[in-house]
Structure formats: C-alpha cells, structure tokens
Motif scaffolding. Structure first.
Motif, PDB file in Angstrom:
ATOM      1  N   ARG A 141     -55.312  62.205   8.349  1.00 43.84           N
ATOM      2  CA  ARG A 141     -56.542  62.228   9.146  1.00 43.84           C
ATOM      3  C   ARG A 141     -56.188  62.174  10.620  1.00 43.84           C
ATOM      4  O   ARG A 141     -55.244  61.492  11.013  1.00 43.84           O
ATOM      5  CB  ARG A 141     -57.415  61.024   8.801  1.00 43.84           C
ATOM      6  N   CYS A 143     -63.482  52.828   4.698  1.00 40.71           N
ATOM      7  CA  CYS A 143     -64.588  53.152   5.610  1.00 40.71           C
ATOM      8  C   CYS A 143     -65.730  52.132   5.486  1.00 40.71           C
ATOM      9  O   CYS A 143     -66.322  51.976   4.419  1.00 40.71           O
ATOM     10  CB  CYS A 143     -65.114  54.547   5.315  1.00 40.71           C
ATOM     11  N   PRO A 144     -66.080  51.454   6.584  1.00 41.34           N
ATOM     12  CA  PRO A 144     -67.083  50.395   6.470  1.00 41.34           C
ATOM     13  C   PRO A 144     -68.505  50.910   6.317  1.00 41.34           C
ATOM     14  O   PRO A 144     -69.395  50.160   5.937  1.00 41.34           O
ATOM     15  CB  PRO A 144     -66.934  49.638   7.800  1.00 41.34           C
ATOM     16  N   VAL A 145     -68.724  52.196   6.630  1.00 41.13           N
ATOM     17  CA  VAL A 145     -70.114  52.683   6.627  1.00 41.13           C
ATOM     18  C   VAL A 145     -70.317  53.856   5.664  1.00 41.13           C
ATOM     19  O   VAL A 145     -71.257  54.636   5.822  1.00 41.13           O
ATOM     20  CB  VAL A 145     -70.557  53.078   8.058  1.00 41.13           C
ATOM     21  N   ALA A 180     -68.951  56.653   5.410  1.00 40.08           N
ATOM     22  CA  ALA A 180     -69.037  57.964   6.057  1.00 40.08           C
ATOM     23  C   ALA A 180     -68.072  58.948   5.411  1.00 40.08           C
ATOM     24  O   ALA A 180     -68.079  60.123   5.744  1.00 40.08           O
ATOM     25  CB  ALA A 180     -68.722  57.834   7.542  1.00 40.08           C
ATOM     26  N   THR A 181     -67.247  58.462   4.526  1.00 40.30           N
ATOM     27  CA  THR A 181     -66.299  59.347   3.854  1.00 40.30           C
ATOM     28  C   THR A 181     -66.315  59.009   2.373  1.00 40.30           C
ATOM     29  O   THR A 181     -66.385  57.839   2.012  1.00 40.30           O
ATOM     30  CB  THR A 181     -64.886  59.215   4.486  1.00 40.30           C
ATOM     31  N   ALA A 229     -63.378  60.860  12.739  1.00 43.68           N
ATOM     32  CA  ALA A 229     -62.176  61.133  11.947  1.00 43.68           C
ATOM     33  C   ALA A 229     -62.380  62.523  11.346  1.00 43.68           C
ATOM     34  O   ALA A 229     -63.470  62.869  10.906  1.00 43.68           O
ATOM     35  CB  ALA A 229     -62.049  60.101  10.851  1.00 43.68           C
ATOM     36  N   CYS A 279     -70.125  58.914  10.608  1.00 44.59           N
ATOM     37  CA  CYS A 279     -68.879  58.261  11.028  1.00 44.59           C
ATOM     38  C   CYS A 279     -69.044  57.603  12.400  1.00 44.59           C
ATOM     39  O   CYS A 279     -69.525  58.219  13.338  1.00 44.59           O
ATOM     40  CB  CYS A 279     -67.775  59.319  11.058  1.00 44.59           C
ATOM     41  N   ILE A 280     -68.634  56.335  12.493  1.00 44.53           N
ATOM     42  CA  ILE A 280     -68.754  55.617  13.764  1.00 44.53           C
ATOM     43  C   ILE A 280     -67.470  55.716  14.592  1.00 44.53           C
ATOM     44  O   ILE A 280     -67.405  55.199  15.698  1.00 44.53           O
ATOM     45  CB  ILE A 280     -69.107  54.127  13.535  1.00 44.53           C
ATOM     46  N   GLY A 281     -66.456  56.344  14.027  1.00 42.08           N
ATOM     47  CA  GLY A 281     -65.203  56.532  14.771  1.00 42.08           C
ATOM     48  C   GLY A 281     -64.366  55.277  14.911  1.00 42.08           C
ATOM     49  O   GLY A 281     -63.709  55.073  15.927  1.00 42.08           O
ATOM     50  N   CYS A 282     -64.343  54.443  13.848  1.00 41.15           N
ATOM     51  CA  CYS A 282     -63.549  53.208  13.941  1.00 41.15           C
ATOM     52  C   CYS A 282     -62.064  53.463  13.665  1.00 41.15           C
ATOM     53  O   CYS A 282     -61.220  52.645  13.969  1.00 41.15           O
ATOM     54  CB  CYS A 282     -64.076  52.175  12.951  1.00 41.15           C
ATOM     55  N   ARG A 283     -61.767  54.560  13.045  1.00 40.18           N
ATOM     56  CA  ARG A 283     -60.401  55.017  12.755  1.00 40.18           C
ATOM     57  C   ARG A 283     -59.654  54.133  11.752  1.00 40.18           C
ATOM     58  O   ARG A 283     -58.435  54.178  11.660  1.00 40.18           O
ATOM     59  CB  ARG A 283     -59.595  55.171  14.056  1.00 40.18           C
ATOM     60  N   CYS A 292     -59.888  54.550   8.605  1.00 41.57           N
ATOM     61  CA  CYS A 292     -59.404  55.465   7.566  1.00 41.57           C
ATOM     62  C   CYS A 292     -58.088  56.119   7.989  1.00 41.57           C
ATOM     63  O   CYS A 292     -57.229  56.401   7.158  1.00 41.57           O
ATOM     64  CB  CYS A 292     -60.451  56.517   7.238  1.00 41.57           C
TER      65      CYS A 292
HETATM   66  S1  SF4 Z   1     -63.421  56.689  11.376  1.00 44.57           S
HETATM   67 FE1  SF4 Z   1     -63.058  56.817   9.176  1.00 44.57          FE
HETATM   68  S2  SF4 Z   1     -63.385  54.722   8.450  1.00 44.57           S
HETATM   69 FE2  SF4 Z   1     -64.300  54.826  10.466  1.00 44.57          FE
HETATM   70  S3  SF4 Z   1     -66.442  55.386  10.110  1.00 44.57           S
HETATM   71 FE3  SF4 Z   1     -65.331  57.320  10.410  1.00 44.57          FE
HETATM   72  S4  SF4 Z   1     -64.772  57.991   8.364  1.00 44.57           S
HETATM   73 FE4  SF4 Z   1     -65.330  55.826   8.202  1.00 44.57          FE
END
Ligand code: SF4
Ligand code: SF4
Lengths: 250, 410
Positions: free
Chosen positions: A132, A97-99, A101-102, A185, A117-121, A123
């Motif tokens: 996930r 996870c780049p930010v 968020a997990t 996620a 979470c920015i929703g980059c997926r 993870c």
């Molecule tokens: S989608 Fe997963 S990796 Fe991306 S920001 Fe959300 S928790 Fe982190």
C-alpha cells in the motif's frame, strides 16, 4: 482447440476464462493471480502499465518488480518477483483499518473506499508486503514550466495524462488537489473497473513475458486454477498466515 | 519554584513558538502532506512519535488521581487538580498532532459511522475519548467549588465567565462538596481499568503487527504502560516542584520515578537481548539501527546518558534534594521523546521485502526518513499551544486553589 497445435497465447485463454467467469453469479467468482517467476524478465512493463491505467501520481505504485540476487560471485543469480497487492484471504490491512474503509469483496479482492478512508496509514504499516502507498498529492509535471497556449508545458502535459480522471473503482475521481484519493491509502484492486467490462487487469495484458496469469480461482478449467495446481507454486511470507490470492511459480 | 519572571519567559517562549510554527501549520493546512517527508514505507514519522510521547505523559496524572481519589492516599492530594489539568492539556496536544497526521482529518466522524471493532486503532481512539470524558468531568468537579468562589468575587476580572464555567451556580454547600467528591471518586474507580486499557491498547496497536518484529509481541503493551508511567511520573514530579515545591511530595515521587526508570531500562534490555538472540534479520536490523545507525546518539547520548544514567545518579545520590530530584525528572521527561522516536522509526526503516529499495524511484518509497523543517515547525506549534494553554490555565483557572484543600477532602 487441440492440445497438439502450437499453444495459444495465454492471454487468449485468460480472456476466454474471464468471459466465462463474468457469466457466473458475482459471489461465485474468486479472482486470483499466478506469477511465473521463471518467465519474468524484469522489464517492469506491468508497473508502467498499472501506473498509466490508474493514473498514479509520484510515489504511488501498485505493482513493483522486486529484484533478488542470490549466491556469491561468480555463482550469482538474479530473479524478478513482481509484487502487486496479494489480496490476502486473511488480510492484516483490513483488520487494522479503524473505520472499515478497506475490506475484502465477496470475489476475494481487497479494496479501499477512498471516500471513507481517513488517511491514518495504519494499513500501510500493517501490510507485510508493503503493497500500500499513500497519495501525497504530487504531480509528475510539477516544476515543468507552463507556456500558455502552446502544446508544451505543464498544463498541456498534465492534460494528456495526470489531469485525466482515473477510472478506479468505476468512478471518475476529481482533480488531484485535496480530494480523495489524495490523502488516502491506495493499492492494487485487480483493475476491477476493467474486469467489469470484460478486460483483463492492465498488468496482465502488458506482461510481455506472459508471466502474469489472472482469472477465476474457483473455476477448475481456468488457466489460473491450473497454474495454482503446479508443484512449483508458493506464496510470499506464507508463515504469516495471510493466505495471499496471488501465487508464485518458482 | 515558579515565579512571575518564569511565567513571563514561558509565555514569551510559547508565543514565539506559535508564531514560528505558523509557517509549518500553513504548509500543512494549505497543501496537506505534500511538504512533509514521511512516505509510504515510513508512513508514521515525527508527529506519531509526538503522539506516543503525549499519550504517555498522561500516565503521571493517572497515577496521582488513582492514588488520591481511588485509593484515598492523602499524600498526593494537593496535586490532584494540577495533574488532571496536565493530563487534559497533553491529551489536547495529542489530539491536535494526530489529527494533523491524518490524510482526511475532517472524516473523523467515520469512527462513529463505520467503526471496525476488530481494529486496535479504533479501540485506542475509543479509550482516548473515554479518558477525555472521565478527566474533563473530574476536572470540572474538582474545580467547581473554587469556580463558584471566584465567580462571586465581583472584583475578579471575568467573574461572569467563572459563573458560566461553574454551571451558573452562585452557592456551593457542604453537601455539594461531599457529592462532588463522591463523584470524583466514582470517576477515579472507572478510570482505573479504562486507563490501564488505554495505555495497554496504545501498545497493542503496535504489538499485533506480525510483520514488525521490533513491535510484535505480548511484552509491547506492558512496555508501553511502563513507558507511560515513567514519562508521566517524571512530568508530574517536575510540575509538582514548579507549583508545590514541598519536599514531602517531590521526594517520594522521585523515588517512584527511579523505580519506574529501572524497570523500564530492564524491559528495554530484555528487548535487545531477545532480539539479538532471535537472530531474525529484520529484528536485528532494527536494533542495529537504534544502537549503531545514523542516529545512534539518540539512543546512547540522549536516552541512555542524559535521560537515564545522569537522572539515576542524581535520584540515588541526591534523593533528599528536592531541586535536584526535579531536574533529574525534567531530564527524563525531555529526553523521553528520543525513546519514542527510537521505538517508532527503526522498525519502519527496515525494508520488509528484499529488493524493494530498487523497484521504483520516489522519495516516498525510501526508508531513510528524517523529519523535515515543516514537520518540526508544526510540532513546535503544537507544543507551544500546549505550554500556553497550561500556563495560562494555571493562572486563569483555580487549579492551584482547588489543590490546596484537597487533603482534607480525600
Ligand atoms: S489509511 Fe488505511 S487503515 Fe487508515 S482509514 Fe485508510 S484504509 Fe483504513
Ligand atoms: S498484500 Fe497487503 S494490502 Fe494486499 S491484502 Fe495483503 S495485507 Fe492487504
């Protein structure tokens, strides 16, 4: 209770274990789960219990029951392997996870901050267990015709289930439009919101085969610790070094 | 050679693409990811493949600017401003398409507030930002002299805007020129390691994933660097033909592209060899999907035949024919998207746990991903925007003029 008496329902023991754990300092608890494959009958009640508890929309599922077939006809066997998030102690999803968020809580539960979470997926791609899923803002009641003022129809159906805010992470999440957890996620969190109020995770209480054992791994008296000590124990894809906190019994 | 007629066609095409693509953009902006077909088992689809494609294309400009300004090789000096501009436009396209791919693009500030320094994706974004800073500055420094000249030309429409772009300056001395070129050189030196890390990091995002046998491995970052140099080199060769159709530029570039293509194909062959020899079921399943799956033609026809065999034949037999060399590079360029798709999807398209396909019914929990109409429309919109920006930029900014005297300065 004497050991000679007919065994008590494991749920009763787990409930007792849970009470004991909640009296400890939070950082002394290590939540864990053991799934006894020999007891799983493949009823999928845990999947449904989890979906209902967390008000999961279509395509989002935290706990599935895998069906594995082995052998060749006529020597064929089938076994069922429930797969929640395994709450790895060395979780690839967290590293990805780049930010941030997990992350893994001090009690060993891997959680997602929906508001971060920015929703980059990434993870989702990194999890070796496909544990996930992403929330695509879908509704089970989509396409259901609406009849104003009646008890049937989309709105009425949705009010009874989907429009209810999920209690995940102890918060009331808003309606499912654009806001989180839509676009995030999502994953199993060991029903932290239930644990907080002294209730076992939904999958554990709904498991009719009593194949799911939950509790504090750091408590040597707990049923979960006892089960982890079994010679039948193994973990999924152990070779990856993810060190899951969910164990299986062969 | 790029004429006024070609210019009109490209602009009409780009505007048409923008209009058609608006439908998909509307669906994305109003309803999020709901009407897109990727899911949770194939979480990255067409847009991420385009992201890889665009990021790779920037490498051509990287080579030219490093050779020209870093190593002071005069040969490609005329291409300096053009290649830097191409790099910025491809970065723009990449930025837009990957933002659209995010579930919450407005939270992008999270990269600053809660960065995860251990995440490869964080570092990739950090290097993308660094590339933006380096090349935007370089572009400004390369164009400044001409911007000042254009701003002084009262008859030129929009000369006041050029003054603004030139930072309000109305004169440009010999000392300014020397200083700007020194700065360009410094930027180029900085870009050398940053660029390599940027292209390598791109591969590292995939390489570190232990559960993805097709991607996992130390060779992946190197494969990404080679892929980027190849597709970027092909782009720059083709653009050179369009804007500076000089034999002495296009033909050596063609030879470089040929070498890169041969190296890339060799690495790809190695990957297949290792994969099939390892006999790791998921690895073999992914390779089988590439070579014999439902989209086999992507690999055999688009990539190997049109994107490799034909260009190799042309680049060897017609090495001294500038036009043929450029069109060979064009073939490599357009078919390279197939390479990116072929790399991205097949690993995701293999279930990583036995029985997963029978657990829970949802079209989001399937591995048979095919990009839907909306995804293509959004991609067309982004590409059209890129084309429009590039060709209007070539007309409205002194990119060509800035390239003309570059050789002397280098
Ligand atoms: S989608 Fe997963 S990796 Fe991306 S920001 Fe959300 S928790 Fe982190
Ligand atoms: S099972 Fe997957 S989602 Fe759960 S902690 Fe492990 S890597 Fe993360």
């Amino acid at each position: 209770m004497s050991r000679e008496l007919p065994a008590e329902d494991p749920l009763v023991r787990m409930q007792r274990d849970l009470k004991r754990a909640l009296k400890k300092k939070p950082k002394e608890i290590q939540w864990g789960m053991v799934i006894d494959i020999a007891k799983c009958i493949g009823c999928h009640a845990c999947t449904i219990g989890c979906v209902a508890e967390n008000k999961l929309p279509p395509g989002v599922v935290y706990r599935v029951v895998l069906e594995e077939e082995t052998g060749h006809y006529p020597q064929v066997r089938r076994r069922f392997v429930p797969r929640p998030c395994l709450h790895c102690q060395n979780p690839p999803c967290v590293k990805a996870c780049p930010v941030t968020a997990t992350w893994k809580t001090e009690q060993g539960v891997v959680i997602v901050d929906y508001n971060r979470c920015i929703g980059c997926r990434y993870c989702l791609v990194a999890c070796p267990y496909s544990a996930r899923t992403s929330d695509f803002a879908e509704w089970y009641t989509e396409g259901t015709p609406d009849l104003a003022g009646k008890l049937v129809g989309r709105k009425a159906a949705a009010n009874g289930y989907e429009a209810h805010p999920a209690a995940e992470y102890g918060k009331k999440w808003p309606d499912r439009d654009h806001d989180s957890p839509v676009g995030n996620a999502r994953k199993c969190h060991f029903c932290l919101h239930r644990l907080k109020v002294g209730m076992l995770p939904a999958c554990t209480t709904t498991c009719i085969g009593r194949a799911t054992i939950f509790g504090d791994r750091s408590d040597p008296q707990s049923l979960v610790s006892e089960m982890i000590g079994s010679p039948r124990v193994f973990r999924l894809k152990e070779e990856l070094g993810t060190l899951p906190a969910v164990y299986y019994l062969k | 050679m790029f004429t006024e007629k070609h210019f009109r066609y490209v602009i009409i095409l780009a505007v048409a693409g923008l209009i058609i693509g608006t439908w998909g953009m509307g669906a994305r902006l109003l309803y999020g990811h709901k009407y897109m077909d990727y899911g949770s088992f194939v979480p990255w689809g067409l847009w991420v493949a385009f992201d890889l494609f665009f990021l790779g294309l920037t490498a051509g400009a990287y080579i030219v600017s490093v050779l020209t300004y870093g190593f002071r090789i005069r040969l490609f000096a005329a291409l300096g401003p053009l290649s830097v501009f191409a790099l910025l436009v491809t970065l723009l396209c990449e930025g837009i398409i990957i933002s659209l791919d995010l579930g919450h693009p407005l939270r992008i500030y999270r990269f600053l507030l809660s960065p995860n320094f251990g995440s490869m994706l964080f570092w990739l974004v950090a290097f993308i930002v660094a590339m933006w800073i380096i090349y935007l500055t370089t572009f400004f420094l390369l164009l400044r002299e001409q911007l000042v000249a254009w701003s002084r030309d009262e008859k030129r429409p929009g000369h006041k805007i050029y003054r603004l772009l030139a930072g309000g300056r109305s004169d440009y001395t010999e000392a300014d020129r020397a200083r700007d070129h020194r700065r360009v050189r410094i930027m180029s030196y900085i870009s050398m390691p940053i660029g390599l890390l940027f292209f390598g990091m791109h591969g590292a995002v995939f390489a570190i994933l232990l559960n993805r046998p097709l991607w996992n491995g130390a060779m992946t970052p190197f494969l990404f660097i080679m892929a980027a140099l190849l597709s970027g080199g092909a782009l720059i060769t083709f653009l050179t033909y369009l804007f500076h159709p000089r034999d002495d530029l296009v033909q050596p570039l063609g030879r470089i592209v040929l070498g890169l293509l041969a190296t890339f194909l060799f690495l790809e062959a190695l990957q297949f060899f290792v994969g099939y020899q390892s006999k790791v079921p998921n690895f073999v399943a992914s390779l089988d999907l590439i070579a014999f799956g439902p989209f086999w033609w992507n690999f055999w026809v688009l990539h190997l035949l049109i994107g490799s065999a034909i260009p190799i034949y042309i680049l060897i037999t017609r090495a001294n024919d500038t036009k043929a060399v450029s069109w060979a590079c064009f073939l490599i360029l357009v078919t390279f998207f197939a390479v990116r798709l072929n790399y991205l999807i097949p690993d995701l398209a293999v279930y990583k746990l036995e029985g997963l396909q029978n657990t829970f019914f949802s079209h989001r929990l399937r591995t048979d991903y095919v990009p839907n109409f909306n995804e293509w429309l959004v991609s067309i919109w982004v590409i059209s925007l890129g084309l429009l920006t590039f060709f209007l930029g070539m007309r409205w900014l002194p990119v060509e003029a800035a390239g003309m005297e570059e050789e002397e300065h280098v």
